[in-house]
Design a protein around this motif. Structure first.
Motif, PDB file in Angstrom:
ATOM      1  N   ASP A 133       8.548  -6.363   3.758  1.00 25.85           N
ATOM      2  CA  ASP A 133       9.072  -4.998   3.566  1.00 25.85           C
ATOM      3  C   ASP A 133      10.342  -4.869   4.394  1.00 25.85           C
ATOM      4  O   ASP A 133      10.314  -4.517   5.575  1.00 25.85           O
ATOM      5  N   ASN A 134      11.475  -5.184   3.760  1.00 31.38           N
ATOM      6  CA  ASN A 134      12.744  -5.220   4.485  1.00 31.38           C
ATOM      7  C   ASN A 134      13.170  -3.843   4.989  1.00 31.38           C
ATOM      8  O   ASN A 134      13.753  -3.722   6.073  1.00 31.38           O
ATOM      9  N   ALA A 135      12.897  -2.813   4.181  1.00 31.64           N
ATOM     10  CA  ALA A 135      13.279  -1.461   4.607  1.00 31.64           C
ATOM     11  C   ALA A 135      12.521  -1.061   5.871  1.00 31.64           C
ATOM     12  O   ALA A 135      13.097  -0.459   6.793  1.00 31.64           O
ATOM     13  N   LEU A 136      11.236  -1.404   5.928  1.00 25.66           N
ATOM     14  CA  LEU A 136      10.444  -1.084   7.110  1.00 25.66           C
ATOM     15  C   LEU A 136      10.933  -1.888   8.309  1.00 25.66           C
ATOM     16  O   LEU A 136      11.045  -1.360   9.426  1.00 25.66           O
ATOM     17  N   ALA A 137      11.239  -3.178   8.073  1.00 19.00           N
ATOM     18  CA  ALA A 137      11.737  -4.003   9.169  1.00 19.00           C
ATOM     19  C   ALA A 137      13.040  -3.442   9.716  1.00 19.00           C
ATOM     20  O   ALA A 137      13.274  -3.426  10.938  1.00 19.00           O
ATOM     21  N   SER A 138      13.887  -2.968   8.806  1.00 17.10           N
ATOM     22  CA  SER A 138      15.152  -2.370   9.240  1.00 17.10           C
ATOM     23  C   SER A 138      14.918  -1.094  10.034  1.00 17.10           C
ATOM     24  O   SER A 138      15.585  -0.840  11.045  1.00 17.10           O
ATOM     25  N   LEU A 139      13.946  -0.285   9.589  1.00 20.31           N
ATOM     26  CA  LEU A 139      13.616   0.953  10.312  1.00 20.31           C
ATOM     27  C   LEU A 139      13.129   0.640  11.724  1.00 20.31           C
ATOM     28  O   LEU A 139      13.574   1.252  12.692  1.00 20.31           O
ATOM     29  N   LEU A 140      12.257  -0.338  11.839  1.00 24.26           N
ATOM     30  CA  LEU A 140      11.751  -0.706  13.164  1.00 24.26           C
ATOM     31  C   LEU A 140      12.869  -1.232  14.042  1.00 24.26           C
ATOM     32  O   LEU A 140      12.862  -1.039  15.270  1.00 24.26           O
ATOM     33  N   GLY A 141      13.847  -1.876  13.432  1.00 22.29           N
ATOM     34  CA  GLY A 141      14.965  -2.415  14.199  1.00 22.29           C
ATOM     35  C   GLY A 141      15.845  -1.348  14.812  1.00 22.29           C
ATOM     36  O   GLY A 141      16.639  -1.644  15.716  1.00 22.29           O
TER      37      GLY A 141
ATOM     38  N   TRP B 112       3.417  -3.353  18.985  1.00 21.36           N
ATOM     39  CA  TRP B 112       3.559  -2.539  17.777  1.00 21.36           C
ATOM     40  C   TRP B 112       4.423  -3.275  16.735  1.00 21.36           C
ATOM     41  O   TRP B 112       4.051  -3.390  15.563  1.00 21.36           O
ATOM     42  N   ARG B 113       5.557  -3.758  17.197  1.00 25.33           N
ATOM     43  CA  ARG B 113       6.511  -4.401  16.287  1.00 25.33           C
ATOM     44  C   ARG B 113       5.885  -5.639  15.635  1.00 25.33           C
ATOM     45  O   ARG B 113       5.993  -5.840  14.411  1.00 25.33           O
ATOM     46  N   LYS B 114       5.223  -6.458  16.432  1.00 21.37           N
ATOM     47  CA  LYS B 114       4.627  -7.691  15.919  1.00 21.37           C
ATOM     48  C   LYS B 114       3.550  -7.389  14.892  1.00 21.37           C
ATOM     49  O   LYS B 114       3.481  -8.014  13.830  1.00 21.37           O
ATOM     50  N   GLN B 115       2.693  -6.400  15.196  1.00 14.97           N
ATOM     51  CA  GLN B 115       1.578  -6.087  14.301  1.00 14.97           C
ATOM     52  C   GLN B 115       2.070  -5.509  12.967  1.00 14.97           C
ATOM     53  O   GLN B 115       1.615  -5.898  11.892  1.00 14.97           O
ATOM     54  N   ILE B 116       2.998  -4.565  13.047  1.00  8.91           N
ATOM     55  CA  ILE B 116       3.471  -3.894  11.829  1.00  8.91           C
ATOM     56  C   ILE B 116       4.211  -4.880  10.924  1.00  8.91           C
ATOM     57  O   ILE B 116       3.982  -4.919   9.709  1.00  8.91           O
ATOM     58  N   THR B 117       5.094  -5.683  11.497  1.00  7.91           N
ATOM     59  CA  THR B 117       5.846  -6.630  10.671  1.00  7.91           C
ATOM     60  C   THR B 117       4.943  -7.701  10.080  1.00  7.91           C
ATOM     61  O   THR B 117       5.175  -8.169   8.954  1.00  7.91           O
ATOM     62  N   SER B 118       3.881  -8.059  10.818  1.00  7.75           N
ATOM     63  CA  SER B 118       2.925  -9.033  10.282  1.00  7.75           C
ATOM     64  C   SER B 118       2.134  -8.436   9.134  1.00  7.75           C
ATOM     65  O   SER B 118       1.939  -9.068   8.089  1.00  7.75           O
ATOM     66  N   ASP B 119       1.667  -7.178   9.316  1.00  7.33           N
ATOM     67  CA  ASP B 119       0.862  -6.528   8.281  1.00  7.33           C
ATOM     68  C   ASP B 119       1.696  -6.177   7.043  1.00  7.33           C
ATOM     69  O   ASP B 119       1.168  -6.145   5.926  1.00  7.33           O
ATOM     70  N   MET B 120       2.988  -5.883   7.228  1.00  2.61           N
ATOM     71  CA  MET B 120       3.844  -5.426   6.134  1.00  2.61           C
ATOM     72  C   MET B 120       4.938  -6.462   5.867  1.00  2.61           C
ATOM     73  O   MET B 120       6.098  -6.125   5.627  1.00  2.61           O
ATOM     74  N   ASP B 121       4.569  -7.727   5.910  1.00  2.00           N
ATOM     75  CA  ASP B 121       5.529  -8.823   5.745  1.00  2.00           C
ATOM     76  C   ASP B 121       6.283  -8.690   4.409  1.00  2.00           C
ATOM     77  O   ASP B 121       5.677  -8.444   3.360  1.00  2.00           O
TER      78      ASP B 121
ATOM     79  N   SER C   5       6.462   3.375   3.971  1.00  2.00           N
ATOM     80  CA  SER C   5       5.646   2.212   4.342  1.00  2.00           C
ATOM     81  C   SER C   5       5.064   2.379   5.739  1.00  2.00           C
ATOM     82  O   SER C   5       3.906   2.031   5.994  1.00  2.00           O
ATOM     83  N   LEU C   6       5.880   2.920   6.646  1.00  2.00           N
ATOM     84  CA  LEU C   6       5.385   3.163   8.008  1.00  2.00           C
ATOM     85  C   LEU C   6       4.226   4.158   7.993  1.00  2.00           C
ATOM     86  O   LEU C   6       3.210   3.962   8.682  1.00  2.00           O
ATOM     87  N   LYS C   7       4.383   5.193   7.196  1.00  2.00           N
ATOM     88  CA  LYS C   7       3.312   6.192   7.107  1.00  2.00           C
ATOM     89  C   LYS C   7       2.047   5.589   6.508  1.00  2.00           C
ATOM     90  O   LYS C   7       0.936   5.846   6.986  1.00  2.00           O
ATOM     91  N   LYS C   8       2.202   4.767   5.462  1.00  3.02           N
ATOM     92  CA  LYS C   8       1.044   4.126   4.856  1.00  3.02           C
ATOM     93  C   LYS C   8       0.342   3.231   5.869  1.00  3.02           C
ATOM     94  O   LYS C   8      -0.894   3.218   5.960  1.00  3.02           O
ATOM     95  N   TRP C   9       1.125   2.495   6.651  1.00  2.00           N
ATOM     96  CA  TRP C   9       0.517   1.628   7.654  1.00  2.00           C
ATOM     97  C   TRP C   9      -0.260   2.459   8.668  1.00  2.00           C
ATOM     98  O   TRP C   9      -1.392   2.116   9.034  1.00  2.00           O
TER      99      TRP C   9
END
Length: 808
Positions: free
Chosen positions: A306-314, A295-304, A271-275
């Protein structure tokens, strides 16, 4: 035995990070990653940090610390430098060899100077005086920066394109067995800004050199997706790749670094790569400037959702996330080195290296950063970030965890760093008397062709064997046909003339082979001058002298003027023969008639222009020109020739007469005592001036007739001497034009006539204060015969007479 070159039909290898092709991460794992040892990566990382610091500090020092006497902004491009530091560090300290030649993108000049400072080829004083008189130049310059520069850059696009023609020159020399057989060919490397690809000359060069199947060229594109005023189109990389593949290049895309590839392999990574693949360039750049939280705000907003992506960013704090998201391939030393190592053959290769403009600096990503400069507080923070103490800004290892000696030892082992001069030298070639044979009537263009044809017939002649001709599709119409018939066209492979093979009558023999001496080009004047530039630097780049001669129609110098200026700025040595010239090319009309070119010849530094009238004059000038092209203080030559047939004088020129012709002029009819009037002419206007002289001479005893063979040499010698007089250094010396005009009375009057702009001769009146009636052309031409046009534009015999009689 000819060099072993791989088959042109071999398929291209594309290495891309798009989903439809292998990614650079996979290439890294599949190629020679093991050869990149940890010590190299560590040391190169430290060098990269030092290069970024030094280039930034050099610009800061010039703009904020060094006194400004005139108050004008000094400038520099800190952001454009920062995007290139990884790529250039990898090249100069690991990849390049001494025989490789590099054209550095103009705005990365401070990076280049910083690297040479570390290599011991640049001084601290030069860096401190960056963009100051006598200091390191704003853009790399062969003539001002000296031995360290392979190709001057500055006019964007030309520095990249000239590497193609340098590769062609190297191939030409190799196929002539002029280079050592046991020496691996050098790679001609261009470091290119992505915005440079807007320049049309780039694509002209790619097309023309594709026809010659050039080898050993690398273009490294700094794909930071920003230009001077805005963002690059998001899909430009696709167009770039397709175009280069279409002309036979390998295409290697370096998009993501090791840290991002590792993240892509984790849950949420796809998902990160797709974004990242989908995010628009302007948003990516804005987030780069804003930092981790953005970065964090934009990605989580665009990929709302996506729990796996949110966990990766965390897993990353804000600083770590910013570091991850800016880990593009062009800033990952491992990815860059692996990409350079992945080149499969000697075919031209382009690297599309994704980078961040302003990487690692407070300016990174901001759309206004192109000419932006770090202010003092920003530089203070950047200095702290680099652990550089006050007073240690120029120190070799300041801020690094190693000693200066350790750094020097590592730098000394770089393959590129052999301490040998970058500029080579070539032996002097003895120039014979030019083979001129008088005919009753002839044009200067015809005589030029005959002289070359006779030179071509000379077997085992150093001069003849080293002449290489080239033209933008006007070989026959500029009288190169005889030379090409004798010496052939250059090509990697033998190619017969089918018309000859089929016994179809033709005056031209277009036989192509490795032994040929004419480089055929398409209709692109920029390519002509870039080819002349590369050929004209063969003595310096490769240690073997060539005598390049390029021909084109005189008006079309204007179409390639930027490239001509660029060639001269490099101190390339060549002869450009511009013919036919002037409105004398009467039936062709205004589009093919030149007006301002005499002024170009006078004003272009590094280029000496001549416009002879007669064949014996041209022969003397050509002989001198071949010597001038070899003189350390010499330069290139511009001959403005005509197709107008003139009656040739019956005379044997003495050495003193030849000297006067080469110096710029002589009296065809010497002025008498207390001469009150003289006619001065140039080139094709000789018959009209002679006819006017004959009609006026009875009423004007002592009337002089001055043949001007070089307005350039006359004017510039006079001006150089005038400047010397202002400095008290003339020592009583007189310029040639002053001596020529000395016999005229102080109140004498001059009529000047030229088949071009009248200002080219009008200045003669200023030498000794004579009144002048300047005749010439200062409007667009049109179709007609020469008689009608001379009458209309008032440069014919009657116009000369009217101008002279106006003072009676």
């Amino acid at each position: 035995m000819k060099p072993a070159i791989s088959d042109k039909k071999e398929s291209n290898q594309e290495m891309s990070v798009q989903d439809s092709a292998p990614e650079i991460g996979e290439i890294i794992e599949a190629s020679s990653t093991a050869d990149i040892n940890a010590n190299d990566l560590e040391m190169l990382g430290l060098l990269e940090k030092k290069v970024r610091w030094l280039s930034s500090w050099t610009i800061h020092n010039a703009n904020h610390l060094r006194p400004k006497r005139d108050g004008i902004k000094v400038g520099g491009h800190q952001a454009s430098c920062a995007s290139m530091t990884t790529l250039m560090t990898a090249l100069y300290f690991n990849v390049l060899r001494p025989q490789d030649r590099v054209a550095v993108k103009p705005h990365a000049s401070p990076v280049f100077h910083a690297i040479n400072y570390l290599l011991g080829r640049q001084t601290k004083e030069k860096l401190e005086n960056f963009r100051s008189f006598g200091g390191a130049q704003s853009y790399p310059s062969r003539t001002k920066d000296g031995d360290q520069v392979d190709f001057s850059t500055g006019s964007v696009g030309l520095g990249a394109a000239v590497t193609n023609f340098a590769a062609l020159t190297q191939d030409y020399l190799r196929y002539k067995d002029m280079l050592p057989k046991d020496e691996t060919p050098g790679r001609m490397v261009a470091l290119v800004g992505d915005a440079e690809l807007d320049e049309g000359n780039i694509y002209e060069a790619l097309l023309d050199t594709w026809k010659h199947d050039i080898r050993n060229v690398w273009w490294v594109i700094d794909y930071n997706r920003q230009s001077l005023d805005g963002m690059i189109d998001a899909h430009l990389f696709r167009i770039i790749g397709r175009f280069f593949r279409a002309v036979g290049w390998n295409v290697i895309t370096i998009k993501y670094g090791r840290k991002l590839h590792d993240a892509f392999a984790k849950p949420g990574g796809k998902s990160l790569k797709k974004w990242l693949n989908d995010v628009p360039n302007d948003i990516y750049s804005a987030l780069t400037f804003q930092g981790g939280a953005a970065w964090r705000k934009q990605i989580t907003s665009d990929m709302d959702g996506d729990n796996a992506l949110a966990s990766l960013l965390g897993d990353y704090d804000d600083d770590q996330l910013h570091d991850l998201m800016t880990n593009l391939g062009g800033h990952c030393m491992e990815a860059v080195l692996s990409a350079f190592d992945a080149v499969p053959n000697d075919k031209p290769t382009v690297f599309i290296a994704y980078t961040v403009k302003g990487y690692g600096t407070p300016l990174q990503g901001h759309k206004d950063n192109h000419a932006g400069l770090m202010n003092v507080p920003q530089m203070d923070a950047f200095k702290l970030q680099n652990n550089v103490a006050d007073g240690q800004e120029w120190d070799l290892a300041a801020g690094l965890d190693i000693s200066a000696d350790q750094m020097r030892d590592y730098i000394a082992k770089a393959p590129f760093n052999d301490d040998a001069p970058r500029n080579k030298s070539a032996k002097h070639i003895t120039i014979p008397e030019m083979p001129y044979a008088r005919t009753e009537t002839s044009s200067t263009q015809e005589v030029f062709g005959k002289i070359l044809n006779e030179l071509a017939k000379m077997k085992r002649s150093d001069l003849s064997d080293r002449i290489v001709t080239t033209s933008p599709d006007v070989t026959v119409s500029t009288n190169l046909g005889g030379f090409v018939n004798q010496r052939g066209l250059f090509g990697r492979e033998e190619l017969a003339d089918e018309f000859k093979e089929r016994k179809v009558p033709s005056a031209q023999k277009w036989i192509r082979s490795p032994s040929g001496q004419h480089v055929e080009l398409g209709i692109a004047e920029n390519n002509l001058f870039l080819n002349l530039a590369a050929l004209g630097l063969s003595h310096s780049l490769f240690g073997e002298r060539l005598f390049p001669i390029g021909t084109l129609y005189d008006p079309f110098i204007a179409r390639g003027l930027d490239a001509l200026n660029y060639a001269c700025y490099q101190d390339a040595r060549f002869m450009v023969v511009a013919t036919p010239s002037g409105i004398t090319l009467a039936p062709e009309g205004g589009a093919h008639q030149s007006i301002s070119t005499p002024m170009i010849g006078m004003g272009q530094p590094g280029l000496t222009s001549f416009e002879p009238s007669f064949g014996d004059e041209l022969a003397a000038i050509m002989g001198w020109s071949f010597e001038h092209m070899q003189d350390p203080d010499g330069g290139s030559i511009y001959l403005r020739l005509s197709t107008k047939p003139l009656s040739q004088p019956e005379r044997d020129l003495s050495e003193s007469e030849k000297t006067e012709i080469i110096s710029g002029g002589y009296w065809l009819r010497k002025p008498g005592e207390d001469c009150k009037m003289a006619i001065a002419y140039c080139g094709a206007m000789a018959p009209e001036a002679i006819a006017a002289w004959e009609k006026l001479s009875d009423d004007h005893p002592g009337l002089g007739l001055l043949a001007v063979t070089s307005t350039d040499r006359l004017y510039n010698e006079w001006q150089d001497l005038e400047r010397a007089r202002l400095e008290g250094k003339a020592d009583g010396k007189m310029a040639h034009v002053e001596n020529l005009l000395k016999p005229l009375a102080s109140d004498a009057r001059l009529v000047t006539v030229i088949d071009g702009h009248p200002a080219a001769l009008a200045w003669l009146g200023g030498v000794r204060g004579h009144a002048v009636a300047p005749l010439g052309v200062n409007a667009f031409g049109q179709c007609g015969d020469s008689i009608a046009l001379y009458d209309h534009y008032q440069i014919g015999t009657e116009a000369i007479l009217r101008a002279a009689k106006r003072w009676d």
